[in-house]
Design a protein around this motif. Structure first.
Motif, short mmCIF file in Angstrom:
data_model
loop_
_atom_site.label_atom_id
_atom_site.label_comp_id
_atom_site.label_asym_id
_atom_site.label_seq_id
_atom_site.Cartn_x
_atom_site.Cartn_y
_atom_site.Cartn_z
N PHE A 156 84.30 1.54 6.31
CA PHE A 156 85.73 1.92 5.80
C PHE A 156 85.76 3.05 4.85
O PHE A 156 84.62 3.35 4.41
N LEU A 157 86.67 3.96 5.10
CA LEU A 157 86.57 5.11 4.51
C LEU A 157 87.90 5.30 3.29
O LEU A 157 89.00 5.38 3.66
N LYS A 158 87.50 5.47 2.08
CA LYS A 158 88.71 5.84 1.04
C LYS A 158 89.13 7.30 1.37
O LYS A 158 88.05 8.22 1.29
N VAL A 159 90.39 7.45 0.94
CA VAL A 159 90.80 8.83 1.18
C VAL A 159 91.64 9.21 -0.16
O VAL A 159 92.80 9.22 -0.09
N PRO A 160 91.09 9.57 -1.27
CA PRO A 160 91.77 10.01 -2.29
C PRO A 160 92.33 11.67 -2.20
O PRO A 160 91.71 12.30 -1.58
N THR A 161 93.50 11.68 -2.87
CA THR A 161 94.05 13.02 -2.98
C THR A 161 93.14 13.96 -3.86
O THR A 161 92.23 13.41 -4.60
N ALA A 162 93.24 15.04 -4.07
CA ALA A 162 92.76 15.97 -4.98
C ALA A 162 92.75 15.77 -6.36
O ALA A 162 91.86 15.66 -7.17
N ALA A 163 93.79 15.00 -6.36
CA ALA A 163 94.25 14.85 -8.01
C ALA A 163 93.65 13.45 -8.33
O ALA A 163 93.19 13.44 -9.26
N GLU A 164 93.73 12.60 -7.44
CA GLU A 164 93.13 11.23 -7.49
C GLU A 164 91.39 11.38 -7.63
O GLU A 164 90.84 10.80 -8.30
N ARG B 7 89.52 2.64 -13.90
CA ARG B 7 88.99 3.18 -12.81
C ARG B 7 89.08 2.20 -11.50
O ARG B 7 89.22 2.74 -10.47
N ALA B 8 89.02 0.87 -11.68
CA ALA B 8 88.88 -0.12 -10.58
C ALA B 8 90.55 -0.16 -10.17
O ALA B 8 90.68 -0.18 -8.86
N ALA B 9 91.56 -0.12 -11.16
CA ALA B 9 92.99 0.00 -10.60
C ALA B 9 93.24 1.47 -9.87
O ALA B 9 93.86 1.29 -8.83
N LEU B 10 92.61 2.39 -10.43
CA LEU B 10 92.78 3.68 -9.58
C LEU B 10 92.11 3.52 -7.98
O LEU B 10 92.75 4.03 -7.00
N ASP B 11 90.82 3.24 -8.02
CA ASP B 11 90.13 3.20 -6.69
C ASP B 11 90.93 2.03 -5.89
O ASP B 11 90.91 2.43 -4.67
N GLY B 12 91.60 1.03 -6.19
CA GLY B 12 91.95 0.14 -5.55
C GLY B 12 93.24 0.59 -4.90
O GLY B 12 93.91 0.22 -3.93
N ALA B 13 94.05 1.62 -5.61
CA ALA B 13 95.22 2.21 -5.36
C ALA B 13 94.94 3.19 -3.93
O ALA B 13 96.02 3.58 -3.58
N ILE B 14 93.61 3.88 -4.13
CA ILE B 14 93.50 4.75 -3.13
C ILE B 14 93.44 4.12 -1.79
O ILE B 14 93.00 3.27 -1.58
N PRO B 15 94.08 4.78 -0.91
CA PRO B 15 94.17 4.27 0.64
C PRO B 15 92.93 4.51 1.15
O PRO B 15 92.17 5.48 0.98
N GLY B 16 92.62 3.73 2.08
CA GLY B 16 91.50 3.92 3.21
C GLY B 16 91.91 3.35 4.49
O GLY B 16 92.97 3.15 4.82
#
Length: 863
Positions: free
Chosen positions: A372-380, A492-501
C-alpha cells in the motif's frame, strides 16, 4: 478406398457474412480471409490446435497435406479433384459427407466452390493474421465522385466501399457533428455557447478547431478513463464475502491524468504492468501498478492462502493478456488452448510473472491492504515532517528529564519504623508488589514482574512508567512532557490517517517457484516453469538471466509485437465508431472475428507506434476522418446490405453508455459538479440494493446517499460495489467490474425506459432543466421550449417539433393549475434547491416537457 478420418468431426461451417470476404472473384483466395472463417467455427474443435482426431489438423498445412494411413490426403495443393476434403463435401453418402447431417450444418454451392478453388490455386496456408507483423501499406488512391478523403482512414474505407459498389454518405450538419464529437471525446453534450462558437466559425478549420477544444478539455481524460477502467476491472470494493471498501481511487485518478496528459501508451503500459520495477520508480509509477491490484479478492474465513495466491495470479495473467494482446490465454489454465497456439506450460510461464506478488493472499477485508502506498500532498508532507521533528524533540525532552532523575527506593534506605518504603506512591518495589489500576499496556508486564519472569528490559520499562506517572516525588514534572508527546502523536496519527493511499503491486522478497498446475488445480503442481512468453509470438528480450515483469511489459510494446498496437487501436476505434474493425475486440485469436478492413487495421497499428503511441493523435485522426463525419441517414437498400454499418457507408450511430446518459441529464440541468478525483461518491439509489447481499460487519452493508454536490458528480466517480453495482449503470449494460470487459453490450429493455422516466436523479435533472429554461430561455413559452430543445439536442427544433412541445406544455400547465398540490410535490423531487419566486404549476409543466426531451431517442443516442 476409405480414409482414416473421423466423418463426425471433420465439420465445416457456413463461414462469416459477406462483409468478411473482401476478395473479388478474380483475386486469388487467401486462407485467413476466405478459408479460415469456413473452417474455424467447427472443424478446429476436432482438427485444430487442441484436438486432432484421426491425427488430422486442418489448421496445419503439414497435417492437412500429409497422407493418412489409408493413403488418402485431405488437401492436395493444386489438385482439388484428388483431395479427400473435396470428395467429402461433395459426397451424397450420409456416412461420408462433410459436414455430417448430425451437425445440422450445410455448405452452400458457393462455399464448396471457394474451398475447391482455393485448393486448385495451391492451398496456400497463412499464419493466423493476428500473429503476423502488421504491414503499413500505402493507402489506396481514391479519385471518384461520392468519396471524401481527409486522411488515410478514408482511403482504405473508400476503397472497400468502391469495391462493394457503394459510396460515402453526405457530411452531417454542424449541430449533429459537434454533439457527436463532444460525446465521443468528453462523454458530455456541447453547451449552447460551444455550439454557437462552432456555428459561427467560418474558417476552413472550424471542425478541427472544435475537435481540439474537446481534446484539451479535462473532461477528455475522464471519458477515456471510463473505457479503460472496464478493462482494468476497477471498482471500490474487494468483491467477495463482506465486499468491504478498498482504497484504490488514486489508480482511477491516475488513469484520468494519463489520458489528459497524453502520456504515450507504451509508457502507460510499462508503468501499469511493471512500474514498481522501473529504476527509481516515482509515486505515480507505483500508483499505476494498481492495474494488477484491481482483481476480486477475499478475506473470508476458511479461505486457503495457496489457493488465493494461485487465483490472483491467474486473474492477473488472463487480464493482461486480454487487455494488451486480445488473447484468451486463461483457456490454457487447465489444458492446452483448443484453438490458439498457447500451451498450458506457456500459460503458466506467463503466470509466473504475476505469481511473485508481495503481500498476503487474503485481503483481511481491509481498506488499506499491503502493499500500500500513501500519497501525501506537498503541504501534508511538510506538515508530517514538522510533526515528526516536533515529536522527536518532545521525546528527547522527556528522555532528558528522565535521565536527570535522582531516585533511591525508600526500601533501600535505613529508615526505622513506618516509612514511605511501604507506600506504593513512593516505593517502586512496593508498587511492583501491591500497585493496582495499571493501564492495559502495563498490566501484563506488572504480572510478569510479580511472578519473577520479567526480563531486565521489561523491569526497566516498568521503572520508567512508575517514575514518570506514579511516584509522588518524581512524576509531577513529567505530566506536561508526556501530554506534549501524546498530543503530537495523536495529531500525527490523525494526519497520517487522513492521507489517501492506494493498493500497489510489488514482488515478494523471496521468489516463489511456479509450476504447471495439473488440470488447473491450485494444489496439484506439475512441471516447474520459468517466466517466459508464448513461442508463437516474438521472443522475449531479457535484461538479466531470468525474465522480469519489466521485460514482459517492454515486450508487449516492442515494435515487433504483432498484437498490442492492433488490439489497442481497435478498442479506440470501437469507442469512436461503436464497433471495432475486429468486432470481437476481446479476442484476436482464431475464434475471434477477422477484421473487416485488415489493411486499415494494420496501417493504424503501425502508424500508432510510429507516432510514439500518441493516443490523442489517434483519436484526432479518427474523429476528423470523413467517415466519422458522415450523416447517419440510411436507405432501406443500405440497411439490408450492411445492417451493422461495418462498411462505413454512413456515420456511426448508437445508444449512449450508462454513465453518459446520467451525466447528460445532470449537465444540461446544470446540476453537475465537475470536481475531479477523490473517493467514490454515492448518488441516489433505490432502497434495499446493498442490504440483501451484505454481511453483518461489512462497511458496505447499508447504502446512504451523499448530500450536496457529491450527489451530482460525474458517474465515473460513483462508488462501485461489485456485489451490488449502481442500478443506473447495470440497467444500461455497464459491467460489474468483477472481470475484464473490452466491449459492453447494448440492450433495449423496459427497465431502461422506466429509469429514464421515473428515476429520482433523472427527474430532478428534468426539473433543474425546467428551472434553467424559465430563467435563461426568454419570456414566451415558445422561446423557452426552443431554448430547451437546443440545450438538450444542440440543434434548433423544427416548427412541428416545437408545436408538439407547446401542446404538451399547455396540457401539463392546465393539469397542474387545477392540482397545485401535485405541482408542489413534483417540483420538490431531489435535494437540489428551487429558485424562489418561480410559479410551481408552470415549473412543473416545464419539468414534464424537459423529462420528455431527456427521454427522446435522439437524446439518448449519439447520432
Amino acid at each position: 478406398m476409405p480414409v482414416a478420418f473421423s466423418p463426425r468431426c471433420l465439420l465445416l461451417t457456413l463461414g462469416l457474412a459477406t462483409l468478411s470476404a473482401t476478395s473479388r472473384a478474380e483475386d486469388p483466395l487467401r486462407y485467413n480471409r476466405d478459408i479460415r472463417p469456413i473452417l474455424a467455427e467447427t472443424c478446429f474443435r476436432c482438427h485444430g490446435p487442441g484436438v486432432q482426431k484421426a491425427e488430422l489438423r486442418l489448421d496445419s498445412a503439414e497435417s492437412a497435406q500429409a497422407k493418412a494411413k489409408s493413403g488418402a490426403v485431405a488437401i492436395v495443393p493444386g489438385r482439388a479433384d484428388e483431395s479427400e476434403l473435396i470428395a467429402r463435401i461433395l459426397s451424397d453418402d450420409t456416412e461420408q459427407v462433410m459436414p455430417p447431417p448430425s451437425s445440422k450444418k450445410t455448405l452452400g454451392p458457393g462455399q464448396k466452390e471457394t474451398l475447391r478453388r482455393w485448393i486448385a490455386e495451391g492451398a496456400k496456408y497463412e499464419k493466423h493474421w493476428a500473429f503476423e507483423a502488421p504491414a503499413k501499406l500505402n493507402p489506396p488512391a481514391i479519385d471518384a465522385a461520392g468519396f471524401r478523403v481527409n486522411n488515410p482512414i478514408d482511403a482504405f474505407l473508400g476503397d472497400r466501399l468502391r469495391r462493394e459498389g457503394l459510396t460515402m454518405s453526405e457530411e452531417a450538419d454542424r449541430p449533429t457533428l459537434i454533439r457527436r464529437v463532444a460525446f465521443t471525446l468528453t462523454g458530455l453534450p456541447p453547451t449552447p455557447q460551444e455550439v454557437d462558437l462552432y456555428m459561427g466559425d467560418s474558417s476552413s478549420r472550424a471542425y478541427e478547431n472544435m475537435v481540439e477544444r474537446y481534446l484539451h478539455s479535462p473532461r477528455y481524460g475522464e471519458e477515456m478513463a471510463r473505457h479503460w477502467l472496464d478493462a482494468a476491472r476497477y471498482a471500490d470494493t474487494h468483491g467477495l464475502h463482506l465486499d468491504n471498501e478498498r482504497q484504490m481511487w488514486l489508480y482511477r485518478d491516475w488513469v484520468v491524468s494519463a489520458f489528459n496528459d497524453n502520456q504515450p501508451f507504451d509508457q502507460c503500459t510499462v508503468e501499469q504492468i511493471a512500474g514498481d520495477l522501473i529504476p527509481g520508480a516515482t509515486p505515480r509509477q507505483m500508483i499505476a501498478t494498481g492495474f494488477n491490484r484491481c482483481n476480486v479478492t477475499t478475506g473470508e474465513g476458511g479461505s486457503i492462502d495457496s489457493e488465493w495466491y494461485f487465483r490472483n495470479a491467474v486473474d492477473r495473467t488472463g487480464t493482461v493478456a486480454e487487455t494488451w494482446m486480445g488473447l484468451t490465454v486463461a483457456c490454457a489454465q487447465c489444458h492446452d488452448h483448443k484453438f490458439d497456439p498457447v500451451s498450458q506450460e506457456e500459460f503458466y510461464s506467463l503466470y509466473s510473472f504475476f505469481y511473485q506478488a508481495a503481500g498476503p493472499a487474503l485481503d483481511s477485508n481491509a481498506l488499506a491492504h499491503e502493499p500500500f502506498l500513501k500519497v501525501p500532498t506537498a503541504a501534508e508532507t511538510q506538515k508530517l515532517e514538522d510533526l515528526t521533528k516536533s515529536l522527536a524533540e518532545a521525546r528527547a525532552n522527556l528522555e532528558a528529564a528522565f535521565q536527570a532523575i535522582s531516585y533511591i527506593d525508600p526500601r533501600d534506605l535505613p529508615t526505622p519504623g513506618v516509612s514511605p518504603s511501604s507506600d506504593v506512591s513512593h516505593s517502586f518495589r512496593a508498587w511492583l508488589k501491591d500497585g493496582k489500576d495499571a493501564p492495559p499496556e502495563i498490566a501484563p508486564l506488572l504480572e510478569k514482574a510479580r511472578a519473577a519472569t520479567a526480563s531486565e528490559a521489561e523491569r526497566d520499562a516498568l521503572r520508567r512508567f512508575y517514575l514518570q506517572r506514579v511516584c509522588a516525588t518524581t512524576s509531577a514534572p513529567f505530566a506536561p512532557l508526556i501530554d506534549r508527546v501524546a498530543t503530537l502523536e495523536k495529531e500525527r496519527a490523525a494526519l497520517d490517517g487522513a492521507i489517501p493511499g492506494t493498493f500497489i503491486f510489488k514482488e515478494t522478497d523471496t521468489p516463489r517457484e511456479a509450476f504447471v498446475m495439473m488440470r488447473g488445480q491450485y494444489d496439484k503442481p506439475g512441471k516447474k516453469v520459468e517466466p517466459s512468453t508464448p513461442a508463437a509470438l516474438p521472443p522475449l528480450k531479457k535484461a538479466k538471466a531470468s525474465a522480469s515483469r519489466l521485460d514482459l511489459a517492454r515486450w508487449l510494446v516492442a515494435a515487433e509485437h504483432p498484437l498490442t498496437s492492433r488490439v489497442t487501436v481497435n478498442r479506440f476505434w470501437q469507442q469512436v465508431f461503436g464497433v471495432g474493425l475486429v468486432k470481437t475486440s476481446f479476442d484476436f485469436g482464431t475464434q475471434g472475428e477477422p477484421p473487416t478492413h485488415p489493411e486499415l487495421l494494420d496501417w493504424l497499428a503501425v502508424a500508432f507506434q510510429e507516432s510514439g503511441w500518441d493516443v490523442k493523435g489517434l483519436m484526432r485522426m479518427m474523429v476528423t476522418s470523413a467517415a466519422f463525419r458522415q450523416s447517419t441517414r440510411v436507405t432501406p437498400e443500405l440497411l439490408q446490405k450492411d445492417p451493422e454499418n461495418r462498411l462505413y457507408a454512413r456515420g456511426p450511430r448508437f445508444r449512449l453508455d450508462a454513465e453518459q446518459i446520467r451525466d447528460n441529464a445532470l449537465f444540461v440541468g446544470e446540476l453537475m459538479s465537475l470536481k475531479m478525483g477523490g473517493r467514490g461518491v454515492r448518488p441516489y439509489q433505490p432502497p434495499n440494493i446493498w442490504e440483501p447481499v451484505a454481511f453483518t460487519g461489512s462497511n458496505t452493508r447499508s447504502y446512504e446517499p451523499d448530500k450536496g454536490p457529491s450527489l451530482y458528480r460525474r458517474s465515473l466517480y460513483t462508488f462501485l460495489k461489485r456485489t451490488a453495482p449502481p442500478p443506473f449503470m447495470a440497467n444500461f449494460d455497464a459491467p460489474s467490474r468483477e472481470f475484464f470487459c473490452a466491449r459492453r453490450e447494448r440492450s433495449n429493455t423496459p427497465l431502461q425506459a422506466l429509469q429514464l422516466m421515473n428515476d429520482v436523479q433523472q427527474f430532478e435533472a428534468a426539473r433543474a432543466l425546467a428551472q434553467r429554461v424559465m430563467i435563461e430561455g426568454g419570456d414566451s413559452p415558445r422561446d423557452r421550449l426552443a431554448f430547451a430543445w437546443k440545450v438538450v439536442l444542440a440543434r434548433a427544433a423544427d416548427p412541428e417539433e416545437l408545436d408538439a412541445l407547446e401542446l404538451q406544455w399547455k396540457t401539463e400547465l392546465a393539469r397542474f393549475q387545477g392540482d397545485p398540490e401535485s405541482a408542489a410535490k413534483l417540483v420538490k423531487t431531489g435535494d437540489s434547491a428551487i429558485r424562489p419566486g418561480l410559479p410551481e404549476p408552470e415549473l412543473a409543466a416545464y419539468a414534464m416537457v424537459a423529462s420528455t426531451l431527456l427521454n427522446l431517442d435522439e437524446t439518448v443516442t449519439r447520432n
